[in-house]
Design a protein around this motif. Sequence first.
Motif, mmCIF file in Angstrom:
data_model
loop_
_atom_site.group_PDB
_atom_site.id
_atom_site.type_symbol
_atom_site.label_atom_id
_atom_site.label_comp_id
_atom_site.label_asym_id
_atom_site.label_seq_id
_atom_site.Cartn_x
_atom_site.Cartn_y
_atom_site.Cartn_z
ATOM 1 N N ARG A 25 0.988 -1.398 -0.040
ATOM 2 C CA ARG A 25 -0.104 0.158 -0.214
ATOM 3 C C ARG A 25 0.601 1.068 0.168
ATOM 4 O O ARG A 25 0.866 2.264 -0.709
ATOM 5 C CB ARG A 25 -0.686 -0.087 0.736
ATOM 6 C CG ARG A 25 -1.684 0.910 1.227
ATOM 7 C CD ARG A 25 -2.410 1.114 -0.222
ATOM 8 N NE ARG A 25 -3.122 3.189 0.081
ATOM 9 C CZ ARG A 25 -4.469 2.935 0.381
ATOM 10 N NH1 ARG A 25 -5.482 1.782 1.020
ATOM 11 N NH2 ARG A 25 -5.091 4.068 0.703
ATOM 12 N N LYS A 28 2.449 1.823 -3.414
ATOM 13 C CA LYS A 28 1.154 2.360 -4.098
ATOM 14 C C LYS A 28 0.795 3.868 -4.143
ATOM 15 O O LYS A 28 0.548 4.818 -4.553
ATOM 16 C CB LYS A 28 -0.083 1.370 -3.763
ATOM 17 C CG LYS A 28 -1.011 1.324 -5.155
ATOM 18 C CD LYS A 28 -2.537 0.873 -4.811
ATOM 19 C CE LYS A 28 -3.487 1.511 -5.246
ATOM 20 N NZ LYS A 28 -4.832 1.278 -3.898
ATOM 21 N N ASP A 213 -5.582 -5.559 3.439
ATOM 22 C CA ASP A 213 -5.176 -4.794 3.112
ATOM 23 C C ASP A 213 -6.291 -3.541 4.077
ATOM 24 O O ASP A 213 -6.034 -2.256 3.229
ATOM 25 C CB ASP A 213 -6.065 -5.151 1.737
ATOM 26 C CG ASP A 213 -5.109 -5.698 0.926
ATOM 27 O OD1 ASP A 213 -3.798 -5.336 0.770
ATOM 28 O OD2 ASP A 213 -5.732 -6.475 -0.940
ATOM 29 N N GLY A 217 -4.934 -0.345 4.056
ATOM 30 C CA GLY A 217 -5.687 1.579 4.298
ATOM 31 C C GLY A 217 -5.595 2.106 6.009
ATOM 32 O O GLY A 217 -5.266 3.344 5.380
ATOM 33 N N SER A 220 -1.839 3.491 5.349
ATOM 34 C CA SER A 220 -1.676 5.152 4.797
ATOM 35 C C SER A 220 -2.721 6.009 4.992
ATOM 36 O O SER A 220 -1.717 6.777 4.764
ATOM 37 C CB SER A 220 -2.311 4.482 2.803
ATOM 38 O OG SER A 220 -2.845 5.142 1.859
#
Length: 243
Positions: A25, A28, A213, A217, A220
């Motif tokens: 993440r 990304k 994930d 999140g 992030s």
Amino acid sequence: MTIQERKTALVFGGARGIGAAAVRRLAKDGYDVAFTYVSRPDSAKSLMTEIEEGGRRAVSIQADSADAEAIRAAVAKTVDAFGLIDAIVVNAGILRLNTVEAVRLEELDLMIDVNIRGVFLSIQSAVPHMKDGGRVITIGSNTAERTGMAGTSVYQFSKAAVAAMVKGLALDLATRRITVNNIQPGPTNTDMNAGAIEMLSDRSPLKRVANPDEIAGMVSYLAGPDTSFMTGASLTIDGGWTL
Ligand SMILES: NC(=O)c1ccc[n+]([C@@H]2O[C@H](COP(=O)([O-])OP(=O)(O)OC[C@H]3O[C@@H](n4cnc5c(N)ncnc54)[C@H](OP(=O)(O)O)[C@@H]3O)[C@@H](O)[C@H]2O)c1
């Protein structure tokens, strides 16, 4: 993008599970990512290749979070590769389930060494090499609030220590605008829960466990610009488990 503008992150325990999801993440999100592993060189290598194929730089470093020197060396290797660090994620952790009569001294010491001492030492080692305004993110556990299960007392108090630790660290680092926050996941689909996913899903209000994930999140979010005024917080993400 110049070297100075590049965002850089170090994930302690990044080769699998929640840590690998955080590495993916952050990459990304535009970070070059270094990560440590202890037992999974193959997973570390393939994740490094995946990140580099996606256009970000990646460094994998073997470092036992129970070993203070190894932690320091991992930070030094990250700084050699990337320069100053924007964000660290302290994810490395272990769970040994045993009721009080059965807890062995070695497993008590190991959980304390990795889940508490290793977390503190990782942050202490990285902070001098972090940019002002950087982000420290720990992965605690919702068991710091409530377990509801026998056999988790050591794990639970180790994660409660992390929730307490971030408060003091947040104050220590406030003058540098480095925020320190703790994510408290509930049951998540990783090796840590191998064989228990069905039981944990049944007990969860949402009738499922988290996907790694979903925890990434929140990493992030805490690494991003929207949380610059949040520090010393523990955020529980557990599908209502602790309600
Ligand atoms: N899964 C859950 O339900 C859950 C819920 C709440 C909190 N958590 C927390 O989330 C974090 C990640 O867990 P996970 O679910 O992703 O578990 P996992 O799949 O078992 O992965 C454990 C991670 O910790 C690393 N690690 C373990 N011992 C280490 C050591 N001595 N030195 C360095 N790294 C070490 C592992 O590295 P290797 O791959 O090299 O072995 C791996 O990256 C842990 O802190 C855990 O307590 C998990």
